[in-house]
Scaffold this motif. Structure first.
Motif, PDB file in Angstrom:
ATOM      1  N   TRP A  65       0.774  -1.231   0.000  1.00 47.66           N
ATOM      2  CA  TRP A  65       0.000   0.000   0.000  1.00 47.66           C
ATOM      3  C   TRP A  65       0.811   1.290   0.000  1.00 47.66           C
ATOM      4  O   TRP A  65       0.269   2.351  -0.283  1.00 47.66           O
ATOM      5  CB  TRP A  65      -0.949  -0.003   1.196  1.00 47.66           C
ATOM      6  CG  TRP A  65      -1.876  -1.166   1.180  1.00 47.66           C
ATOM      7  CD1 TRP A  65      -1.867  -2.246   2.009  1.00 47.66           C
ATOM      8  CD2 TRP A  65      -2.950  -1.398   0.258  1.00 47.66           C
ATOM      9  NE1 TRP A  65      -2.855  -3.128   1.672  1.00 47.66           N
ATOM     10  CE2 TRP A  65      -3.541  -2.623   0.600  1.00 47.66           C
ATOM     11  CE3 TRP A  65      -3.461  -0.681  -0.813  1.00 47.66           C
ATOM     12  CZ2 TRP A  65      -4.626  -3.150  -0.091  1.00 47.66           C
ATOM     13  CZ3 TRP A  65      -4.540  -1.201  -1.510  1.00 47.66           C
ATOM     14  CH2 TRP A  65      -5.107  -2.422  -1.142  1.00 47.66           C
TER      15      TRP A  65
ATOM     16  N   PRO B  53       0.933   3.176  -3.532  1.00 47.19           N
ATOM     17  CA  PRO B  53      -0.325   3.836  -3.882  1.00 47.19           C
ATOM     18  C   PRO B  53      -0.621   5.066  -3.002  1.00 47.19           C
ATOM     19  O   PRO B  53      -1.147   6.067  -3.495  1.00 47.19           O
ATOM     20  CB  PRO B  53      -1.385   2.747  -3.678  1.00 47.19           C
ATOM     21  CG  PRO B  53      -0.639   1.472  -3.892  1.00 47.19           C
ATOM     22  CD  PRO B  53       0.741   1.726  -3.334  1.00 47.19           C
TER      23      PRO B  53
ATOM     24  N   SER C 178      -0.968   8.769  -4.484  1.00 44.82           N
ATOM     25  CA  SER C 178      -2.148   9.599  -4.260  1.00 44.82           C
ATOM     26  C   SER C 178      -1.754  10.973  -3.721  1.00 44.82           C
ATOM     27  O   SER C 178      -2.282  12.005  -4.158  1.00 44.82           O
ATOM     28  CB  SER C 178      -3.099   8.903  -3.284  1.00 44.82           C
ATOM     29  OG  SER C 178      -4.225   9.707  -3.039  1.00 44.82           O
TER      30      SER C 178
ATOM     31  N   LYS D 285      -4.223  15.391   1.312  1.00 47.32           N
ATOM     32  CA  LYS D 285      -5.458  14.608   1.333  1.00 47.32           C
ATOM     33  C   LYS D 285      -5.856  14.327   2.774  1.00 47.32           C
ATOM     34  O   LYS D 285      -5.014  14.153   3.647  1.00 47.32           O
ATOM     35  CB  LYS D 285      -5.264  13.258   0.627  1.00 47.32           C
ATOM     36  CG  LYS D 285      -4.861  13.344  -0.829  1.00 47.32           C
ATOM     37  CD  LYS D 285      -6.054  13.329  -1.718  1.00 47.32           C
ATOM     38  CE  LYS D 285      -5.780  13.608  -3.166  1.00 47.32           C
ATOM     39  NZ  LYS D 285      -4.690  13.021  -3.817  1.00 47.32           N
TER      40      LYS D 285
ATOM     41  N   LYS E 281     -10.161  10.105   4.638  1.00 47.47           N
ATOM     42  CA  LYS E 281     -11.259   9.537   3.842  1.00 47.47           C
ATOM     43  C   LYS E 281     -10.992   9.681   2.346  1.00 47.47           C
ATOM     44  O   LYS E 281     -11.364   8.800   1.565  1.00 47.47           O
ATOM     45  CB  LYS E 281     -12.596  10.210   4.192  1.00 47.47           C
ATOM     46  CG  LYS E 281     -13.122   9.858   5.547  1.00 47.47           C
ATOM     47  CD  LYS E 281     -13.836   8.546   5.498  1.00 47.47           C
ATOM     48  CE  LYS E 281     -14.534   8.334   6.838  1.00 47.47           C
ATOM     49  NZ  LYS E 281     -15.137   7.038   6.953  1.00 47.47           N
ATOM     50  N   GLU E 282     -10.356  10.775   1.944  1.00 47.67           N
ATOM     51  CA  GLU E 282     -10.018  10.952   0.530  1.00 47.67           C
ATOM     52  C   GLU E 282      -9.037   9.876   0.083  1.00 47.67           C
ATOM     53  O   GLU E 282      -9.190   9.302  -0.996  1.00 47.67           O
ATOM     54  CB  GLU E 282      -9.402  12.337   0.289  1.00 47.67           C
ATOM     55  CG  GLU E 282     -10.373  13.486   0.451  1.00 47.67           C
ATOM     56  CD  GLU E 282      -9.674  14.831   0.339  1.00 47.67           C
ATOM     57  OE1 GLU E 282     -10.021  15.594  -0.575  1.00 47.67           O
ATOM     58  OE2 GLU E 282      -8.776  15.104   1.173  1.00 47.67           O
ATOM     59  N   LEU E 283      -8.033   9.623   0.909  1.00 49.99           N
ATOM     60  CA  LEU E 283      -7.063   8.572   0.594  1.00 49.99           C
ATOM     61  C   LEU E 283      -7.756   7.220   0.508  1.00 49.99           C
ATOM     62  O   LEU E 283      -7.504   6.443  -0.413  1.00 49.99           O
ATOM     63  CB  LEU E 283      -5.950   8.537   1.643  1.00 49.99           C
ATOM     64  CG  LEU E 283      -4.927   9.658   1.563  1.00 49.99           C
ATOM     65  CD1 LEU E 283      -4.091   9.708   2.844  1.00 49.99           C
ATOM     66  CD2 LEU E 283      -4.037   9.488   0.348  1.00 49.99           C
TER      67      LEU E 283
ATOM     68  N   ARG F  34     -10.797   6.545  -0.253  1.00 49.66           N
ATOM     69  CA  ARG F  34     -11.612   6.448  -1.474  1.00 49.66           C
ATOM     70  C   ARG F  34     -10.751   6.251  -2.724  1.00 49.66           C
ATOM     71  O   ARG F  34     -11.154   5.565  -3.655  1.00 49.66           O
ATOM     72  CB  ARG F  34     -12.464   7.706  -1.647  1.00 49.66           C
ATOM     73  CG  ARG F  34     -13.766   7.677  -0.898  1.00 49.66           C
ATOM     74  CD  ARG F  34     -14.652   8.831  -1.325  1.00 49.66           C
ATOM     75  NE  ARG F  34     -14.056  10.107  -0.966  1.00 49.66           N
ATOM     76  CZ  ARG F  34     -14.398  10.827   0.091  1.00 49.66           C
ATOM     77  NH1 ARG F  34     -15.335  10.416   0.897  1.00 49.66           N
ATOM     78  NH2 ARG F  34     -13.813  11.973   0.354  1.00 49.66           N
ATOM     79  N   GLU F  35      -9.578   6.868  -2.747  1.00 51.01           N
ATOM     80  CA  GLU F  35      -8.718   6.800  -3.933  1.00 51.01           C
ATOM     81  C   GLU F  35      -7.951   5.486  -4.064  1.00 51.01           C
ATOM     82  O   GLU F  35      -7.473   5.171  -5.143  1.00 51.01           O
ATOM     83  CB  GLU F  35      -7.719   7.957  -3.935  1.00 51.01           C
ATOM     84  CG  GLU F  35      -8.339   9.277  -4.302  1.00 51.01           C
ATOM     85  CD  GLU F  35      -7.309  10.364  -4.526  1.00 51.01           C
ATOM     86  OE1 GLU F  35      -6.097  10.078  -4.538  1.00 51.01           O
ATOM     87  OE2 GLU F  35      -7.743  11.514  -4.679  1.00 51.01           O
ATOM     88  N   ILE F  36      -7.821   4.761  -2.962  1.00 55.41           N
ATOM     89  CA  ILE F  36      -7.036   3.523  -2.985  1.00 55.41           C
ATOM     90  C   ILE F  36      -7.991   2.347  -2.763  1.00 55.41           C
ATOM     91  O   ILE F  36      -8.350   2.031  -1.632  1.00 55.41           O
ATOM     92  CB  ILE F  36      -5.925   3.559  -1.914  1.00 55.41           C
ATOM     93  CG1 ILE F  36      -5.042   4.793  -2.130  1.00 55.41           C
ATOM     94  CG2 ILE F  36      -5.113   2.275  -1.946  1.00 55.41           C
ATOM     95  CD1 ILE F  36      -4.085   5.081  -1.012  1.00 55.41           C
ATOM     96  N   PRO F  37      -8.405   1.707  -3.851  1.00 56.68           N
ATOM     97  CA  PRO F  37      -9.375   0.616  -3.729  1.00 56.68           C
ATOM     98  C   PRO F  37      -8.857  -0.531  -2.857  1.00 56.68           C
ATOM     99  O   PRO F  37      -7.684  -0.874  -2.901  1.00 56.68           O
ATOM    100  CB  PRO F  37      -9.557   0.133  -5.167  1.00 56.68           C
ATOM    101  CG  PRO F  37      -9.007   1.209  -6.032  1.00 56.68           C
ATOM    102  CD  PRO F  37      -7.985   1.937  -5.215  1.00 56.68           C
TER     103      PRO F  37
END
Length: 120
Positions: A32, A35, A39, A45, A48-50, A52-55
Motif C-alpha cells: 500500500w 499507492p 495519491s 489529502k 477519507k479521501e485517501l 476512497r482513492e485507494i481501492p
C-alpha cells in the motif's frame, strides 16, 4: 538530492548500490505504500479521501501505513483544530523527491503492459 558524481561512485561499488536499494525498499515495502505516495503526489489529502482513492485498502491498514510513512519522513500529518478535528496528510520534501521514481515506474509500467498485453 544525490549529486550525479555521488551516484556514479555508488554505481562502481555493488555493495553500496545494493545497500541503497535496500534502504529504499525498507521505506516503501508493502502493498500500500506506493499507492499512498502516488495519491499524495497530487496534493494534501484527508484520511477519507485517501481511502476512497485507494481501492480495497482497509481503514486500519491505511492508518498503519500512514504512521509508518510518517515515521520514515515521507509523509507529514497535520491536525487542524476544527470541530470535528480535520487531519491532512501530505508528502515531505523527501516524499516529493520520490515522485521522480514514481514517474519512471509509471512509464515503465505503461510500456510493460503495452508489450506484455501485445504479445497475448
Amino acid at each position: 538530492m544525490v549529486k550525479i558524481s555521488e551516484l556514479e561512485q555508488v554505481k562502481k561499488c555493488s555493495g553500496t548500490y545494493v545497500l541503497a536499494v535496500n534502504d529504499t525498499l525498507n521505506v516503501i515495502h508493502g502493498k500500500w505504500k506506493l499507492p499512498i505516495i502516488g495519491s499524495l503526489h497530487f496534493g494534501k489529502k484527508r484520511f477519507k479521501e485517501l481511502a476512497r482513492e485507494i481501492p480495497k485498502i482497509t481503514p486500519r491498514m491505511l492508518s498503519k501505513e500512514l504512521k509508518d510513512l510518517e515515521v520514515n519522513g515521507i509523509v507529514t500529518r497535520t491536525v487542524h483544530g476544527t470541530i470535528p478535528v480535520t487531519v491532512e496528510y501530505e508528502l515531505t520534501k523527501s516524499g516529493e523527491s520520490f515522485n521522480d521514481v514514481l514517474d519512471v515506474m509509471v512509464k515503465w509500467g505503461l510500456q510493460h503492459r503495452k508489450n506484455f498485453m501485445g504479445k497475448r
